[in-house]
Enzyme design. Structure first.
Site, PDB file in Angstrom:
ATOM      1  N   LYS A  94     -37.330   9.996  34.044  1.00 24.98           N
ATOM      2  CA  LYS A  94     -36.093  10.587  34.577  1.00 24.98           C
ATOM      3  C   LYS A  94     -35.061  10.623  33.472  1.00 24.98           C
ATOM      4  O   LYS A  94     -34.824   9.622  32.792  1.00 24.98           O
ATOM      5  CB  LYS A  94     -35.573   9.711  35.734  1.00 24.98           C
ATOM      6  CG  LYS A  94     -34.321  10.234  36.375  1.00 24.98           C
ATOM      7  CD  LYS A  94     -34.635  11.073  37.591  1.00 24.98           C
ATOM      8  CE  LYS A  94     -33.483  11.951  38.022  1.00 24.98           C
ATOM      9  NZ  LYS A  94     -33.310  13.179  37.262  1.00 24.98           N
ATOM     10  N   LYS A 130     -35.826  12.034  28.197  1.00 26.90           N
ATOM     11  CA  LYS A 130     -34.724  12.950  27.883  1.00 26.90           C
ATOM     12  C   LYS A 130     -35.349  14.206  27.287  1.00 26.90           C
ATOM     13  O   LYS A 130     -36.441  14.154  26.723  1.00 26.90           O
ATOM     14  CB  LYS A 130     -33.771  12.319  26.855  1.00 26.90           C
ATOM     15  CG  LYS A 130     -32.409  12.959  26.789  1.00 26.90           C
ATOM     16  CD  LYS A 130     -31.496  12.501  27.909  1.00 26.90           C
ATOM     17  CE  LYS A 130     -30.192  13.261  27.918  1.00 26.90           C
ATOM     18  NZ  LYS A 130     -29.243  12.695  28.892  1.00 26.90           N
ATOM     19  N   ASP A 170     -27.260  17.739  31.371  1.00 30.94           N
ATOM     20  CA  ASP A 170     -26.576  16.955  30.337  1.00 30.94           C
ATOM     21  C   ASP A 170     -25.672  17.962  29.627  1.00 30.94           C
ATOM     22  O   ASP A 170     -25.367  19.028  30.198  1.00 30.94           O
ATOM     23  CB  ASP A 170     -27.590  16.305  29.381  1.00 30.94           C
ATOM     24  CG  ASP A 170     -26.947  15.272  28.453  1.00 30.94           C
ATOM     25  OD1 ASP A 170     -26.613  14.180  28.918  1.00 30.94           O
ATOM     26  OD2 ASP A 170     -26.744  15.559  27.252  1.00 30.94           O
TER      27      ASP A 170
HETATM   28  P1  NDP Z   1     -20.641  18.966  29.224  1.00 30.82           P
HETATM   29  O1  NDP Z   1     -21.441  19.943  28.455  1.00 30.82           O
HETATM   30  O2  NDP Z   1     -20.275  19.277  30.629  1.00 30.82           O
HETATM   31  O3  NDP Z   1     -19.287  18.612  28.449  1.00 30.82           O
HETATM   32  C1  NDP Z   1     -19.309  18.110  27.158  1.00 30.82           C
HETATM   33  C2  NDP Z   1     -17.888  18.015  26.650  1.00 30.82           C
HETATM   34  O4  NDP Z   1     -17.889  17.382  25.384  1.00 30.82           O
HETATM   35  C3  NDP Z   1     -17.230  19.368  26.453  1.00 30.82           C
HETATM   36  O5  NDP Z   1     -15.844  19.223  26.638  1.00 30.82           O
HETATM   37  C4  NDP Z   1     -17.561  19.657  24.982  1.00 30.82           C
HETATM   38  O6  NDP Z   1     -16.675  20.560  24.347  1.00 30.82           O
HETATM   39  C5  NDP Z   1     -17.433  18.289  24.375  1.00 30.82           C
HETATM   40  N1  NDP Z   1     -18.299  18.180  23.204  1.00 30.82           N
HETATM   41  C6  NDP Z   1     -19.645  18.340  23.165  1.00 30.82           C
HETATM   42  N2  NDP Z   1     -20.095  18.170  21.903  1.00 30.82           N
HETATM   43  C7  NDP Z   1     -19.003  17.904  21.161  1.00 30.82           C
HETATM   44  C8  NDP Z   1     -18.806  17.629  19.783  1.00 30.82           C
HETATM   45  N3  NDP Z   1     -19.839  17.590  18.938  1.00 30.82           N
HETATM   46  N4  NDP Z   1     -17.533  17.382  19.369  1.00 30.82           N
HETATM   47  C9  NDP Z   1     -16.487  17.406  20.230  1.00 30.82           C
HETATM   48  N5  NDP Z   1     -16.618  17.674  21.528  1.00 30.82           N
HETATM   49  C10 NDP Z   1     -17.852  17.907  21.992  1.00 30.82           C
HETATM   50  O7  NDP Z   1     -21.464  17.581  29.146  1.00 30.82           O
HETATM   51  P2  NDP Z   1     -21.360  16.319  30.093  1.00 30.82           P
HETATM   52  O8  NDP Z   1     -19.952  16.119  30.519  1.00 30.82           O
HETATM   53  O9  NDP Z   1     -22.414  16.432  31.129  1.00 30.82           O
HETATM   54  O10 NDP Z   1     -21.821  15.148  29.114  1.00 30.82           O
HETATM   55  C11 NDP Z   1     -20.893  14.472  28.258  1.00 30.82           C
HETATM   56  C12 NDP Z   1     -21.505  13.170  27.774  1.00 30.82           C
HETATM   57  O11 NDP Z   1     -21.858  12.348  28.908  1.00 30.82           O
HETATM   58  C13 NDP Z   1     -22.799  13.295  26.969  1.00 30.82           C
HETATM   59  O12 NDP Z   1     -22.862  12.254  26.030  1.00 30.82           O
HETATM   60  C14 NDP Z   1     -23.878  13.077  28.029  1.00 30.82           C
HETATM   61  O13 NDP Z   1     -25.110  12.640  27.454  1.00 30.82           O
HETATM   62  C15 NDP Z   1     -23.228  11.976  28.847  1.00 30.82           C
HETATM   63  N6  NDP Z   1     -23.739  11.829  30.196  1.00 30.82           N
HETATM   64  C16 NDP Z   1     -23.711  12.866  31.089  1.00 30.82           C
HETATM   65  C17 NDP Z   1     -24.165  12.677  32.372  1.00 30.82           C
HETATM   66  C18 NDP Z   1     -24.044  13.736  33.400  1.00 30.82           C
HETATM   67  O14 NDP Z   1     -24.304  13.444  34.576  1.00 30.82           O
HETATM   68  N7  NDP Z   1     -23.634  14.956  33.071  1.00 30.82           N
HETATM   69  C19 NDP Z   1     -24.782  11.405  32.794  1.00 30.82           C
HETATM   70  C20 NDP Z   1     -24.658  10.337  31.806  1.00 30.82           C
HETATM   71  C21 NDP Z   1     -24.190  10.577  30.559  1.00 30.82           C
HETATM   72  P3  NDP Z   1     -17.163  22.083  24.051  1.00 30.82           P
HETATM   73  O15 NDP Z   1     -17.251  22.717  25.397  1.00 30.82           O
HETATM   74  O16 NDP Z   1     -16.127  22.647  23.158  1.00 30.82           O
HETATM   75  O17 NDP Z   1     -18.516  21.948  23.379  1.00 30.82           O
END
Ligand code: NDP
Length: 448
Positions: A94, A130, A170
């Site tokens: 998962k 993953k 993700d």
């Molecule tokens: P999203 O794609 O919804 O959002 C990601 C956010 O982070 C956006 O605002 C994006 O900006 C920004 N971002 C991504 N890459 C970069 C970078 N290199 N530098 C600066 N900003 C960045 O992803 P999630 O919210 O789903 O996930 C965010 C984090 O949480 C990740 O680490 C993910 O692994 C973790 N996570 C997510 C879960 C989930 O349920 N969604 C569960 C557990 C952990 P922009 O749009 O400009 O790229």
């Protein structure tokens, strides 16, 4: 059963680096776990057999494949995709799928490894995995994203299933992508099953899933503060990201009386000293979830500051890094500590570099992502249960379970991370708390 396991962290890491050259993200993730788990193994005879950490740092398998698709101009395009099936000792694999140009095998191995411990901490029967691709959904049309997702699933479907491996979203994989992936899986398998989570509620998704990671991080923060005799009400917070995790972290903070001051994307961050309130958040959700706009537009709309970079210089009581890995470095940690930060809960996976983590872990209440962002996968697990039972729980029922699970994770961290003087080392607690269940399963199931 004899054991040849290594008990010294540095020699363990030297071997791991040699076997996995150039995979710095994976090295860092393993180092953080090994530093707590190897000493624990050394002092616990029951775990001194079976080469447990050596086995857990070697994925069961990695599937790597090409994804060919056609863009709107008729050009044939090719991307690379992976599924890292790390460990299914306690349940079907998962873990989410990530679509981002920065995705490499190393990044997915780090995330899959973390997922083993996180999933174990939830108490639900889920193994660690993953996947993802270096495909960039940004700037692509809906049709292009659909063709890419369908092509990817045409290959991935052979390796997943409700009792085998259950992907979710993700970074870059939200409601739109999950819909396309699930649609193609349903067509190819001729089944309607819970083989993917994060589905829309109209086709088998759970209410409360999209909110779960952000809400869960705030619930975990509430537990840490409560244990320290404090509360969220009245506290300011610095939040990074404006994606799925960040938006719902901000929402729950507002609901519990907190004052979120910032949000960011890869272009920079906004600082709203009046706080992001419910009305502004609804505007931000529309900007990010519907119009797919940039965070700088918030500053124009509400007349506040926009800066390039990350928001860690903004003075606040609480911090929630919710964007991506390694987004908070040692200097940022010093700034936050100097500004009087009380507590930090990771919404993202490993957003704090190891150096930053060491400083924060000593100075304040610090929750690693494998504990504080486990709410997302926990509600994914609840989605699987609902799919199998063919029932739907209400939002209240799901949220009650989420709050209970986050409380139980906090409890495990407190048990295994207890320090002298009543302090809690949440990193150690999460690493050992996650390890024990998986290790017990490995030991009881023979050498596999
Ligand atoms: P999203 O794609 O919804 O959002 C990601 C956010 O982070 C956006 O605002 C994006 O900006 C920004 N971002 C991504 N890459 C970069 C970078 N290199 N530098 C600066 N900003 C960045 O992803 P999630 O919210 O789903 O996930 C965010 C984090 O949480 C990740 O680490 C993910 O692994 C973790 N996570 C997510 C879960 C989930 O349920 N969604 C569960 C557990 C952990 P922009 O749009 O400009 O790229």
């Amino acid at each position: 059963m004899k054991s040849t396991h290594c008990t010294d962290v540095e020699s363990f890491m030297a071997g791991l680096r040699k076997r996995n050259p150039g995979e710095s993200e994976f090295h860092d993730a393993v180092h953080e776990v090994a530093a707590d788990v190897l000493p624990f193994i050394a002092e616990t005879p029951a775990y001194q057999k079976g080469c447990l950490l050596e086995r857990l740092t070697e994925p069961d398998r990695i599937i790597s494949f090409r994804v060919s698709w056609v863009d709107d101009a008729g050009n044939v395009r090719a991307n690379r995709a992976w599924r890292v099936q790390f460990c299914n000792a306690i349940g079907p694999y998962k873990g989410g799928m990530r679509f981002h140009p920065s995705v490499t095998q190393s990044v997915l191995k780090f995330l899959g490894f973390e997922q083993i411990f996180k999933n174990s901490l939830t108490g639900l029967p889920m193994g660690g995995a993953k996947g993802g691709s270096n495909f960039n959904p940004k700037g692509k049309s809906d049709d292009e994203v659909m063709r890419f997702c369908q092509s990817l699933m045409s290959e991935l479907n052979r390796y997943i299933g409700p009792d085998t491996d259950v992907p979710a979203g993700d970074i870059g994989v939200g409601a739109r992508e999950i819909g396309f992936l699930f649609g193609q899986y349903r067509r190819l398998s001729n089944t309607f099953s819970g083989a993917i989570t994060g589905k829309g509620v109209d086709f088998g998704g759970s209410v409360g899933r999209k909110e779960a990671t952000g809400y869960g991080a705030v619930y975990f923060m509430r537990e840490m503060l409560r244990t320290a005799g404090d509360e969220i009400d009245g506290k300011s917070a610095v939040v990074s990201g404006s994606g799925n995790v960040a938006l719902y972290c901000i929402e729950k903070l507002i609901a519990l009386g907190g004052k979120p001051l910032t949000a960011s994307d890869s272009g920079g961050y906004i600082h709203d000293p009046d706080g992001i309130d419910t009305e502004k958040l609804e505007w931000l959700k529309d900007l990010k979830e519907v119009r797919r706009g940039r965070i700088s537009e918030y500053a124009e709309e509400f007349g506040c500051e926009f800066h390039p970079g990350r928001p860690w210089a903004v003075k606040a009581d609480l911090a929630f890094p919710c964007a991506t890995q390694n987004e908070l470095v040692e200097d940022d940690a010093r700034t936050l500590i100097g500004n009087g930060l009380i507590a930090l809960a990771e919404g993202a996976n490993m957003p704090c570099e190891l150096g930053a983590q060491h400083l924060l872990r000593e100075a304040l209440l610090y929750a690693p992502g494998k504990a504080s962002n486990a709410g997302g996968v926990a509600v994914s697990g609840l989605e699987q249960s609902q799919n199998s039972l063919r029932i739907n729980w209400t939002l209240e029922e799901v949220d009650d379970r989420l709050q209970r699970i986050m409380g139980e994770i906090h409890e495990k961290c407190s048990t295994y991370g207890a320090r002298d003087g009543g302090r809690i080392d949440y990193v150690k607690g999460a690493n050992i708390g996650g390890f024990v269940k998986v290790a017990n399963a490995l030991l009881q199931c023979g050498v596999t």
